[in-house]
Design a protein around this motif. Structure first.
Motif, mmCIF file in Angstrom:
data_model
loop_
_atom_site.group_PDB
_atom_site.id
_atom_site.type_symbol
_atom_site.label_atom_id
_atom_site.label_comp_id
_atom_site.label_asym_id
_atom_site.label_seq_id
_atom_site.Cartn_x
_atom_site.Cartn_y
_atom_site.Cartn_z
ATOM 1 N N GLY A 150 33.524 -7.737 -21.802
ATOM 2 C CA GLY A 150 32.206 -8.295 -22.137
ATOM 3 C C GLY A 150 31.889 -9.610 -21.874
ATOM 4 O O GLY A 150 30.553 -10.083 -21.184
ATOM 5 N N TRP A 151 32.857 -10.562 -22.360
ATOM 6 C CA TRP A 151 32.609 -11.990 -22.273
ATOM 7 C C TRP A 151 32.371 -12.379 -20.812
ATOM 8 O O TRP A 151 31.645 -13.460 -20.505
ATOM 9 C CB TRP A 151 33.415 -12.725 -23.165
ATOM 10 C CG TRP A 151 35.007 -12.569 -22.709
ATOM 11 C CD1 TRP A 151 36.094 -11.856 -23.192
ATOM 12 C CD2 TRP A 151 35.574 -13.691 -21.645
ATOM 13 N NE1 TRP A 151 37.243 -12.027 -22.330
ATOM 14 C CE2 TRP A 151 36.823 -13.027 -21.737
ATOM 15 C CE3 TRP A 151 35.166 -14.627 -21.068
ATOM 16 C CZ2 TRP A 151 37.810 -13.708 -20.767
ATOM 17 C CZ3 TRP A 151 36.191 -15.366 -20.213
ATOM 18 C CH2 TRP A 151 37.405 -14.925 -20.160
ATOM 19 N N LEU A 178 29.492 -14.140 -18.875
ATOM 20 C CA LEU A 178 29.466 -15.477 -18.285
ATOM 21 C C LEU A 178 29.067 -15.395 -16.873
ATOM 22 O O LEU A 178 28.364 -16.455 -16.244
ATOM 23 C CB LEU A 178 30.897 -16.089 -18.606
ATOM 24 C CG LEU A 178 31.242 -16.535 -19.855
ATOM 25 C CD1 LEU A 178 32.638 -17.179 -20.026
ATOM 26 C CD2 LEU A 178 30.317 -17.622 -20.472
ATOM 27 N N VAL A 179 29.555 -14.438 -16.166
ATOM 28 C CA VAL A 179 29.353 -14.271 -14.767
ATOM 29 C C VAL A 179 27.874 -14.190 -14.603
ATOM 30 O O VAL A 179 27.095 -14.856 -13.658
ATOM 31 C CB VAL A 179 30.018 -13.531 -13.962
ATOM 32 C CG1 VAL A 179 29.674 -13.050 -12.545
ATOM 33 C CG2 VAL A 179 31.723 -13.564 -14.102
ATOM 34 N N ALA A 180 27.323 -13.148 -15.281
ATOM 35 C CA ALA A 180 25.761 -12.951 -15.110
ATOM 36 C C ALA A 180 24.981 -14.321 -15.629
ATOM 37 O O ALA A 180 23.921 -14.516 -15.012
ATOM 38 C CB ALA A 180 25.474 -11.773 -15.936
ATOM 39 N N ALA A 185 17.734 -24.363 -19.804
ATOM 40 C CA ALA A 185 16.824 -23.263 -20.307
ATOM 41 C C ALA A 185 17.390 -21.837 -20.191
ATOM 42 O O ALA A 185 17.516 -20.904 -21.161
ATOM 43 C CB ALA A 185 15.769 -23.379 -19.641
ATOM 44 N N THR A 186 18.013 -21.539 -18.995
ATOM 45 C CA THR A 186 18.974 -20.452 -18.940
ATOM 46 C C THR A 186 19.788 -19.886 -19.891
ATOM 47 O O THR A 186 19.858 -18.709 -20.536
ATOM 48 C CB THR A 186 19.574 -20.065 -17.311
ATOM 49 O OG1 THR A 186 18.347 -20.314 -16.428
ATOM 50 C CG2 THR A 186 20.153 -18.946 -17.137
ATOM 51 N N ILE A 187 20.845 -20.880 -20.273
ATOM 52 C CA ILE A 187 21.789 -20.807 -21.210
ATOM 53 C C ILE A 187 21.252 -20.328 -22.588
ATOM 54 O O ILE A 187 21.495 -19.584 -23.142
ATOM 55 C CB ILE A 187 22.745 -22.165 -21.206
ATOM 56 C CG1 ILE A 187 23.501 -22.490 -20.102
ATOM 57 C CG2 ILE A 187 23.580 -21.971 -22.532
ATOM 58 C CD1 ILE A 187 24.227 -23.593 -19.874
ATOM 59 N N ALA A 188 20.022 -21.166 -23.154
ATOM 60 C CA ALA A 188 19.400 -21.116 -24.078
ATOM 61 C C ALA A 188 18.624 -19.558 -24.038
ATOM 62 O O ALA A 188 18.757 -18.807 -25.014
ATOM 63 C CB ALA A 188 18.187 -21.970 -24.189
ATOM 64 N N GLY A 189 18.104 -19.114 -22.904
ATOM 65 C CA GLY A 189 17.658 -17.862 -22.748
ATOM 66 C C GLY A 189 18.446 -16.739 -23.263
ATOM 67 O O GLY A 189 18.364 -15.780 -23.684
ATOM 68 N N VAL A 190 19.588 -16.813 -22.363
ATOM 69 C CA VAL A 190 20.774 -15.870 -22.521
ATOM 70 C C VAL A 190 21.156 -15.960 -24.006
ATOM 71 O O VAL A 190 21.422 -14.613 -24.549
ATOM 72 C CB VAL A 190 21.805 -16.076 -21.650
ATOM 73 C CG1 VAL A 190 22.775 -14.991 -21.836
ATOM 74 C CG2 VAL A 190 21.313 -15.868 -20.284
ATOM 75 N N MET A 191 21.505 -16.916 -24.525
ATOM 76 C CA MET A 191 21.830 -17.179 -25.981
ATOM 77 C C MET A 191 20.705 -16.245 -26.741
ATOM 78 O O MET A 191 21.036 -15.446 -27.826
ATOM 79 C CB MET A 191 21.784 -18.536 -26.570
ATOM 80 C CG MET A 191 23.013 -19.288 -26.008
ATOM 81 S SD MET A 191 22.959 -21.003 -26.455
ATOM 82 C CE MET A 191 24.335 -21.856 -25.546
ATOM 83 N N TRP A 192 19.509 -16.649 -26.497
ATOM 84 C CA TRP A 192 18.332 -16.056 -27.289
ATOM 85 C C TRP A 192 18.308 -14.517 -27.360
ATOM 86 O O TRP A 192 18.351 -13.766 -28.246
ATOM 87 C CB TRP A 192 17.174 -16.423 -26.927
ATOM 88 C CG TRP A 192 15.900 -16.330 -27.657
ATOM 89 C CD1 TRP A 192 15.031 -14.992 -27.979
ATOM 90 C CD2 TRP A 192 15.384 -16.969 -28.628
ATOM 91 N NE1 TRP A 192 14.109 -15.167 -28.599
ATOM 92 C CE2 TRP A 192 14.205 -16.261 -29.187
ATOM 93 C CE3 TRP A 192 15.227 -18.614 -29.259
ATOM 94 C CZ2 TRP A 192 13.397 -16.990 -30.265
ATOM 95 C CZ3 TRP A 192 14.765 -18.826 -30.091
ATOM 96 C CH2 TRP A 192 13.585 -18.222 -30.628
#
Length: 309
Positions: A66-67, A71-73, A209-216
């Motif tokens: 899963g991880w 990360l790839v996505a 922003a993408t990193i934050a969005g995926v975290m969210w």
């Protein structure tokens, strides 16, 4: 004490996401004196793209951990969001740099609505469940719990901030960004290409922003075409809180805003005698904004404003 510790953990996780988005606002404002109100929608596009890619990767490679899938996505979604934000700057903002401030602001608001509408058409308006890709068993200490997803959020934020600081302070692109921020005209005379630097700033902001969005999405478990609006507004508040145009201020503002929201939501019921509950947590960001603009308009660490590019 257990409640306080838990709320501090929740606040740091929330503040980490605000800080990453706030950095995108503050970098753009520091160089071109523009508030990119479509930045929250870039977060949304990044998260929805990641959701789509996660589904495709799980279908194509069912045995992938899963991880690794996450990360790839996230990396591929960052490329999509970066291309989108670069296009926004090139098409919507570049010709308006020397216009009155109202024109680019209205354009940014229009771009935000346009991106929401396009996302609604592409991904449909319903809420989508973001898959749980990390172990769900929480770790307990001191009476508080923290999940592997929250640990990932804190770790990714720390790594992202470290890479950004290295990029800004130790690379030729970072020197060009600082020079353009100080005086774009003089920087161009010294061989710096302001258009390239500004475009790169939008690209970096989109990745964060993408990193934050995926975290969210990973933390709250859902994605939808309007998901970027509230985090975007709160991250803008965090940027103003810390000092718009100031990178350290964006980080400090984001973390403090997250802590204020989390701790406030944990105790607001007791403080108001049950009149307000934890579902009123969104008011804290805008109360902080009003107080800061009233008492210290330049923010906690001071505002940095560039000449017009």
């Amino acid at each position: 004490m257990e409640v306080l510790l838990q709320q501090i953990i929740n606040g740091l996780v929330l503040g980490s996401m605000y800080a990453l988005v706030a950095l995108g606002y503050t970098m753009v404002y520091g160089i071109v004196n523009l508030i990119n109100f479509a930045h929250g929608e870039v977060l949304m596009v990044g998260a929805l793209t990641c959701w789509t890619l996660v589904g495709l990767l799980q279908e194509a490679f069912p045995g992938l951990p899963g991880w690794v899938v996450l990360l790839v996505a996230m990396a591929l979604a960052s490329v999509v969001a970066a291309a989108l934000n670069w296009t926004i700057e090139r098409v919507a903002y570049r010709r308006l740099r020397n216009s009155p401030k109202l024109a680019p602001m209205l354009t940014a608001m229009g771009m935000s609505i346009l991106l929401q509408t396009l996302a609604m058409i592409i991904w449909k308006p319903n809420y989508k469940s973001f898959p749980t890709l990390l172990p769900s068993t929480p770790y307990e200490f001191g009476g508080a719990v923290i999940t592997p997803t929250q640990i990932m959020i804190l770790g990714l934020t720390a790594v992202s901030l470290a890479v950004l600081m290295w990029l800004v302070n130790s690379t030729s692109l970072g020197r060009a960004m600082r020079a353009t921020s100080e005086n774009p005209r003089v920087a161009s005379l010294m061989g710096v290409r302001p258009d390239f630097v500004i475009g790169s700033t939008f690209v970096i902001g989109a990745v964060l922003a993408t990193i934050a969005g995926v975290m969210w999405a990973s933390n709250y478990g859902t994605v939808q075409h309007t998901m970027g609006m509230l985090p975007g507004l709160k991250a803008f508040t965090a940027a103003v809180f810390g000092g718009i145009g100031n990178l350290a201020g964006a980080v400090v503002g984001g973390l403090l805003l997250g802590l204020i929201e989390a701790i406030g939501s944990g105790y607001i019921g007791e403080l108001t005698g049950g009149v307000l509950g934890s579902h009123y947590t969104d008011i804290f960001a805008f109360v902080v904004l009003i107080i800061m603009l009233t008492l210290r308009p330049s923010g906690l660490l001071g505002e940095r404003v560039a000449d017009r590019a």
